[in-house]
Design an enzyme around this catalytic site. Structure first.
Site, PDB file in Angstrom:
ATOM      1  N   GLY A  90     -51.197 -34.338 -35.789  1.00 55.30           N
ATOM      2  CA  GLY A  90     -52.224 -35.148 -36.186  1.00 55.30           C
ATOM      3  C   GLY A  90     -51.871 -36.445 -37.092  1.00 55.30           C
ATOM      4  O   GLY A  90     -50.417 -36.453 -36.694  1.00 55.30           O
ATOM      5  N   LEU A  91     -52.782 -37.006 -37.617  1.00 58.45           N
ATOM      6  CA  LEU A  91     -52.175 -38.508 -38.323  1.00 58.45           C
ATOM      7  C   LEU A  91     -51.850 -37.765 -39.752  1.00 58.45           C
ATOM      8  O   LEU A  91     -52.519 -37.561 -40.429  1.00 58.45           O
ATOM      9  CB  LEU A  91     -53.464 -39.304 -38.441  1.00 58.45           C
ATOM     10  CG  LEU A  91     -53.259 -40.721 -39.226  1.00 58.45           C
ATOM     11  CD1 LEU A  91     -52.021 -41.420 -38.740  1.00 58.45           C
ATOM     12  CD2 LEU A  91     -54.450 -41.344 -39.314  1.00 58.45           C
ATOM     13  N   HIS A  92     -50.611 -37.608 -39.793  1.00 58.71           N
ATOM     14  CA  HIS A  92     -49.865 -36.984 -40.995  1.00 58.71           C
ATOM     15  C   HIS A  92     -49.363 -38.039 -42.023  1.00 58.71           C
ATOM     16  O   HIS A  92     -49.455 -39.314 -41.760  1.00 58.71           O
ATOM     17  CB  HIS A  92     -49.068 -35.753 -40.673  1.00 58.71           C
ATOM     18  CG  HIS A  92     -48.031 -36.036 -39.788  1.00 58.71           C
ATOM     19  ND1 HIS A  92     -46.735 -36.630 -40.234  1.00 58.71           N
ATOM     20  CD2 HIS A  92     -48.191 -36.295 -38.389  1.00 58.71           C
ATOM     21  CE1 HIS A  92     -45.969 -36.718 -39.072  1.00 58.71           C
ATOM     22  NE2 HIS A  92     -46.726 -36.382 -38.267  1.00 58.71           N
ATOM     23  N   ALA A  93     -48.523 -37.593 -42.918  1.00 60.11           N
ATOM     24  CA  ALA A  93     -48.001 -38.666 -44.029  1.00 60.11           C
ATOM     25  C   ALA A  93     -46.952 -39.680 -43.379  1.00 60.11           C
ATOM     26  O   ALA A  93     -47.092 -40.764 -43.830  1.00 60.11           O
ATOM     27  CB  ALA A  93     -47.229 -37.808 -45.213  1.00 60.11           C
TER      28      ALA A  93
ATOM     29  N   ALA B 122     -48.799 -42.223 -41.010  1.00 60.96           N
ATOM     30  CA  ALA B 122     -49.693 -43.054 -42.131  1.00 60.96           C
ATOM     31  C   ALA B 122     -48.933 -43.985 -42.823  1.00 60.96           C
ATOM     32  O   ALA B 122     -49.288 -45.150 -43.069  1.00 60.96           O
ATOM     33  CB  ALA B 122     -50.257 -42.227 -43.060  1.00 60.96           C
TER      34      ALA B 122
END
Length: 94
Positions: A18-21, A24
């Site tokens: 997913g859209l993780h650290a 991001a």
């Protein structure tokens, strides 16, 4: 005076995590190169918006693999920023 552009696009989170650290943080880094503002919002909940200059806001979207997001970019180089962001999503954050 530069013309202000508005670009809208749809992106899908393709990465297994997913859209993780890490992605991001990379999105925030991309935005340092541009003179525009950008937000992502979940298409399944348009009230969930995130400024692409904030890692925390992006993480708060809690966007898993398969999540569809709307991208809104506004500013003089919005076209270039949107192109880089959409490409990053299409490459599964690679």
């Amino acid at each position: 005076m530069a013309k202000e552009l508005r670009i809208e696009a749809k992106v899908t989170v393709l990465n297994e995590a997913g859209l993780h650290a890490r992605p991001a943080a990379q999105l925030v880094h991309f935005m340092h190169e541009y003179k525009c503002d950008a937000t992502l919002h979940r298409l399944d909940d348009p009230d969930e918006k995130a400024d692409l200059r904030s890692v925390l806001a992006l993480l708060m979207l809690a966007a898993p693999k398969g999540c569809e997001l709307g991208l809104d970019v506004l500013g003089e180089d919005a076209d270039k920023a949107a192109e880089q962001i959409v490409d990053y999503f299409n490459r599964s954050f690679d």
